[in-house]
Design a protein around this motif. Structure first.
Motif, PDB file in Angstrom:
ATOM      1  N   HIS A  73       0.945  -1.341   0.036  1.00 48.45           N
ATOM      2  CA  HIS A  73      -0.044   0.010   0.053  1.00 48.45           C
ATOM      3  C   HIS A  73       0.909   1.207  -0.043  1.00 48.45           C
ATOM      4  N   MET A  74       0.315   2.364  -0.801  1.00 45.30           N
ATOM      5  CA  MET A  74       1.058   3.542  -0.891  1.00 45.30           C
ATOM      6  C   MET A  74       0.458   4.632  -0.195  1.00 45.30           C
ATOM      7  N   ALA A  75       1.226   5.178   0.902  1.00 42.73           N
ATOM      8  CA  ALA A  75       0.367   6.281   1.683  1.00 42.73           C
ATOM      9  C   ALA A  75       0.180   7.215   0.676  1.00 42.73           C
TER      10      ALA A  75
ATOM     11  N   SER B 100       2.811   9.478  -0.105  1.00 41.52           N
ATOM     12  CA  SER B 100       4.025   9.003  -0.744  1.00 41.52           C
ATOM     13  C   SER B 100       4.626   9.465  -2.011  1.00 41.52           C
ATOM     14  N   VAL B 101       3.898  10.028  -2.755  1.00 41.16           N
ATOM     15  CA  VAL B 101       4.350  10.514  -4.186  1.00 41.16           C
ATOM     16  C   VAL B 101       3.997  12.062  -4.141  1.00 41.16           C
ATOM     17  N   GLU B 102       4.520  12.557  -5.287  1.00 43.34           N
ATOM     18  CA  GLU B 102       4.172  14.064  -5.455  1.00 43.34           C
ATOM     19  C   GLU B 102       2.688  14.497  -5.557  1.00 43.34           C
TER      20      GLU B 102
ATOM     21  N   ARG C 187      -1.062  13.541  -4.964  1.00 45.01           N
ATOM     22  CA  ARG C 187      -1.726  12.921  -3.741  1.00 45.01           C
ATOM     23  C   ARG C 187      -2.386  11.443  -4.402  1.00 45.01           C
ATOM     24  N   LYS C 188      -2.018  10.335  -3.786  1.00 44.05           N
ATOM     25  CA  LYS C 188      -2.405   9.286  -4.321  1.00 44.05           C
ATOM     26  C   LYS C 188      -3.821   8.819  -3.537  1.00 44.05           C
ATOM     27  N   SER C 189      -4.734   8.399  -4.079  1.00 37.87           N
ATOM     28  CA  SER C 189      -5.963   8.130  -3.429  1.00 37.87           C
ATOM     29  C   SER C 189      -5.768   6.928  -2.789  1.00 37.87           C
TER      30      SER C 189
ATOM     31  N   ARG D 126      -4.741  -0.682  -9.169  1.00 34.10           N
ATOM     32  CA  ARG D 126      -4.846  -1.788  -9.962  1.00 34.10           C
ATOM     33  C   ARG D 126      -3.291  -2.118  -9.712  1.00 34.10           C
ATOM     34  N   ARG D 127      -2.427  -1.064  -9.718  1.00 37.13           N
ATOM     35  CA  ARG D 127      -1.104  -1.017  -9.506  1.00 37.13           C
ATOM     36  C   ARG D 127      -0.557  -1.976  -8.250  1.00 37.13           C
ATOM     37  N   GLU D 128      -1.456  -1.506  -7.103  1.00 37.27           N
ATOM     38  CA  GLU D 128      -0.954  -2.066  -6.043  1.00 37.27           C
ATOM     39  C   GLU D 128      -1.636  -3.360  -5.634  1.00 37.27           C
TER      40      GLU D 128
ATOM     41  N   GLN E 239       7.136   6.909   1.466  1.00 34.91           N
ATOM     42  CA  GLN E 239       7.750   7.602   0.520  1.00 34.91           C
ATOM     43  C   GLN E 239       8.457   6.783  -0.689  1.00 34.91           C
ATOM     44  N   ALA E 240       7.746   7.282  -1.875  1.00 38.31           N
ATOM     45  CA  ALA E 240       8.086   6.458  -3.065  1.00 38.31           C
ATOM     46  C   ALA E 240       9.145   7.273  -4.108  1.00 38.31           C
ATOM     47  N   ASP E 241      10.464   6.692  -4.168  1.00 36.63           N
ATOM     48  CA  ASP E 241      11.140   7.315  -5.303  1.00 36.63           C
ATOM     49  C   ASP E 241      11.568   6.334  -6.361  1.00 36.63           C
ATOM     50  N   GLY E 242      10.856   5.365  -6.842  1.00 42.30           N
ATOM     51  CA  GLY E 242      11.226   4.271  -7.443  1.00 42.30           C
ATOM     52  C   GLY E 242      11.899   2.899  -6.876  1.00 42.30           C
ATOM     53  N   GLY E 243      11.593   2.010  -7.509  1.00 44.52           N
ATOM     54  CA  GLY E 243      12.093   0.642  -6.868  1.00 44.52           C
ATOM     55  C   GLY E 243      11.409   0.279  -5.624  1.00 44.52           C
ATOM     56  N   THR E 244      10.064   0.551  -5.343  1.00 46.03           N
ATOM     57  CA  THR E 244       9.364   0.179  -4.239  1.00 46.03           C
ATOM     58  C   THR E 244       8.945  -1.301  -4.092  1.00 46.03           C
ATOM     59  N   ARG E 245       8.639  -1.760  -5.313  1.00 47.80           N
ATOM     60  CA  ARG E 245       8.291  -3.223  -5.097  1.00 47.80           C
ATOM     61  C   ARG E 245       9.445  -3.997  -4.416  1.00 47.80           C
ATOM     62  N   CYS E 246      10.819  -3.823  -5.244  1.00 45.91           N
ATOM     63  CA  CYS E 246      11.999  -4.595  -4.621  1.00 45.91           C
ATOM     64  C   CYS E 246      12.204  -4.472  -3.079  1.00 45.91           C
TER      65      CYS E 246
ATOM     66  N   ASN F  16      16.109   5.195  -9.862  1.00 45.28           N
ATOM     67  CA  ASN F  16      15.081   5.729  -8.896  1.00 45.28           C
ATOM     68  C   ASN F  16      13.957   6.282  -9.795  1.00 45.28           C
ATOM     69  N   ASP F  17      13.066   7.106  -9.264  1.00 47.60           N
ATOM     70  CA  ASP F  17      11.949   7.395  -9.863  1.00 47.60           C
ATOM     71  C   ASP F  17      12.082   8.015 -11.473  1.00 47.60           C
ATOM     72  N   LEU F  18      13.118   8.962 -11.355  1.00 44.92           N
ATOM     73  CA  LEU F  18      13.133   9.476 -12.712  1.00 44.92           C
ATOM     74  C   LEU F  18      13.577   8.830 -13.569  1.00 44.92           C
ATOM     75  N   GLU F  19      14.856   8.065 -13.516  1.00 44.28           N
ATOM     76  CA  GLU F  19      15.418   6.791 -14.379  1.00 44.28           C
ATOM     77  C   GLU F  19      14.134   5.961 -14.550  1.00 44.28           C
ATOM     78  N   ASP F  20      13.693   5.428 -13.667  1.00 46.96           N
ATOM     79  CA  ASP F  20      12.404   4.464 -14.130  1.00 46.96           C
ATOM     80  C   ASP F  20      11.670   5.150 -15.075  1.00 46.96           C
ATOM     81  N   LYS F  21      11.142   6.355 -15.037  1.00 47.50           N
ATOM     82  CA  LYS F  21      10.106   6.974 -16.033  1.00 47.50           C
ATOM     83  C   LYS F  21      10.794   7.379 -17.091  1.00 47.50           C
ATOM     84  N   GLU F  22      12.018   7.974 -17.232  1.00 46.73           N
ATOM     85  CA  GLU F  22      12.602   8.603 -18.497  1.00 46.73           C
ATOM     86  C   GLU F  22      13.454   7.643 -18.925  1.00 46.73           C
TER      87      GLU F  22
HETATM   88  N1  UDP Z   1       4.655   6.503  -8.561  1.00 46.45           N
HETATM   89  C1  UDP Z   1       3.713   7.634  -8.554  1.00 46.45           C
HETATM   90  N2  UDP Z   1       2.665   7.561  -8.193  1.00 46.45           N
HETATM   91  C2  UDP Z   1       1.660   6.284  -8.265  1.00 46.45           C
HETATM   92  C3  UDP Z   1       2.501   5.091  -8.368  1.00 46.45           C
HETATM   93  C4  UDP Z   1       4.034   5.337  -8.512  1.00 46.45           C
HETATM   94  O1  UDP Z   1       4.459   8.807  -8.342  1.00 46.45           O
HETATM   95  O2  UDP Z   1       0.490   6.301  -7.985  1.00 46.45           O
HETATM   96  C5  UDP Z   1       5.936   6.420  -8.678  1.00 46.45           C
HETATM   97  C6  UDP Z   1       6.717   5.943  -7.431  1.00 46.45           C
HETATM   98  O3  UDP Z   1       7.901   7.007  -7.148  1.00 46.45           O
HETATM   99  C7  UDP Z   1       7.246   4.772  -7.783  1.00 46.45           C
HETATM  100  C8  UDP Z   1       7.365   5.110  -9.450  1.00 46.45           C
HETATM  101  O4  UDP Z   1       6.542   5.660  -9.590  1.00 46.45           O
HETATM  102  O5  UDP Z   1       8.332   4.224  -6.892  1.00 46.45           O
HETATM  103  C9  UDP Z   1       7.864   3.651 -10.085  1.00 46.45           C
HETATM  104  O6  UDP Z   1       6.861   2.853  -9.895  1.00 46.45           O
HETATM  105  P1  UDP Z   1       6.520   1.318 -10.422  1.00 46.45           P
HETATM  106  O7  UDP Z   1       5.252   1.057 -10.820  1.00 46.45           O
HETATM  107  O8  UDP Z   1       7.518   1.223 -11.605  1.00 46.45           O
HETATM  108  O9  UDP Z   1       6.894   0.752  -9.154  1.00 46.45           O
HETATM  109  P2  UDP Z   1       8.529   0.542  -8.439  1.00 46.45           P
HETATM  110  O10 UDP Z   1       9.618   0.821  -9.289  1.00 46.45           O
HETATM  111  O11 UDP Z   1       8.127   1.556  -7.411  1.00 46.45           O
HETATM  112  O12 UDP Z   1       8.420  -0.965  -7.898  1.00 46.45           O
END
Ligand code: UDP
Length: 248
Positions: free
Chosen positions: A77-79, A82-84, A86-88, A93-95, A128-135, A173-179
């Motif tokens: 669960h993401m608070a 935890s992200v920039e 606000r997450k509901s 589905r992702r969680e 707090q999430a900045d990428g790699g949270t499943r790991c 990290n999050d930026l590397e994951d997204k970009e």
């Molecule tokens: N993220 C976000 N909002 C969300 C879900 C994810 O900003 O509702 C960000 C968060 O920083 C997360 C990253 O996107 O760590 C990468 O998400 P991914 O689904 O790839 O999972 P993760 O890399 O955290 O295992």
């Protein structure tokens, strides 16, 4: 994954100053919640995650109980904060997907057959999430399971590797994951040499995939050492406390 932002500079360093094969700074602590059977906390770069474990305990609802082994349940669960953006608080589905893949990553390590008709419940709270949270979630959940005294074949440790600006890098990290161009999260049991989670987002050649997989496994081995230190630190602290009490 647009690849427009420069993620590797002219010195070959990443956006947060790391070399390609370098992990983010990692801090772990075990046994921090008094109301759970086991608990742990991890900081991996800016990602901050808490895990709590209950069990083995009676299953509710009872019809879910398995006759030959414990039922392992996981909730990732993401608070909302935890992200920039606000997450509901409602499960996304992702969680739901991550709860499932984390459960499947942990399952092979646990001697579930020792506890038939019980449940082991794992709660992973991303603060707090900045990428790699499943790991990091797998790594910290495994520590919390060990803290709960649940017998395991090995600790499970997870780390991602991927490709950014054409370079294979560790622990995105999050930026590397997204970009970036690709990301492969891997969960690994170092003593058994087994992989229990392997996903891939993006495109890699077979050669790049093998390179990234090996790098992720190397990362897992490094995190494994920190995991063991965190577990030992708890027992050293308890020992010191007991010795102090005995001296008084
Ligand atoms: N993220 C976000 N909002 C969300 C879900 C994810 O900003 O509702 C960000 C968060 O920083 C997360 C990253 O996107 O760590 C990468 O998400 P991914 O689904 O790839 O999972 P993760 O890399 O955290 O295992």
């Amino acid at each position: 994954m647009s690849g427009k932002i420069k993620l590797i500079n002219e010195n070959g360093l990443r956006v947060d100053g790391r070399r390609p094969n370098e992990l983010r700074p990692i801090k772990m602590e075990v046994g921090i919640l008094s109301n759970a059977d086991g608990s742990a906390y991890i900081e991996q770069g800016k990602s901050k995650i808490l895990a709590a474990v209950y069990g083995p305990r009676e299953v509710h609802p009872r019809h879910l109980a398995l006759p030959d082994r414990a039922l392992l349940r996981c909730r990732y669960h993401m608070a909302p904060f935890s992200v920039e953006e606000r997450k509901s608080p409602a499960p996304s589905r992702r969680e739901i997907e991550l709860s499932k893949v984390i459960r499947e990553a942990l399952e092979p390590a646990i001697f579930l057959e020792k506890f038939p008709r019980t449940s082991i419940d794992v709660f992973i709270e991303v603060l707090q999430a900045d990428g790699g949270t499943r790991c990091a979630g797998v790594t910290v959940a495994s520590l919390a399971l060990a803290d709960a005294g649940i017998p395991m074949r090995d600790m499970v440790v997870a780390c991602a590797a991927g490709k950014v600006d054409g370079v294979i890098v560790l622990d995105l990290n999050d930026l590397e994951d997204k970009e970036g161009e690709a990301d492969i999260p891997v969960a690994y049991m170092p003593n058994l040499g087994l992989i229990s989670l392997l996903q891939m987002d993006g495109i890699l050649t077979i050669e790049e995939f093998n390179q990234a997989l090996n790098l992720a496994i190397e990362g897992c081995k490094q995190i494994y050492r920190l995991q063991k230190e965190a577990l030992k630190a708890k027992y050293v602290a308890i020992k010191e406390e007991v010795e102090e009490t005995c001296l008084q």
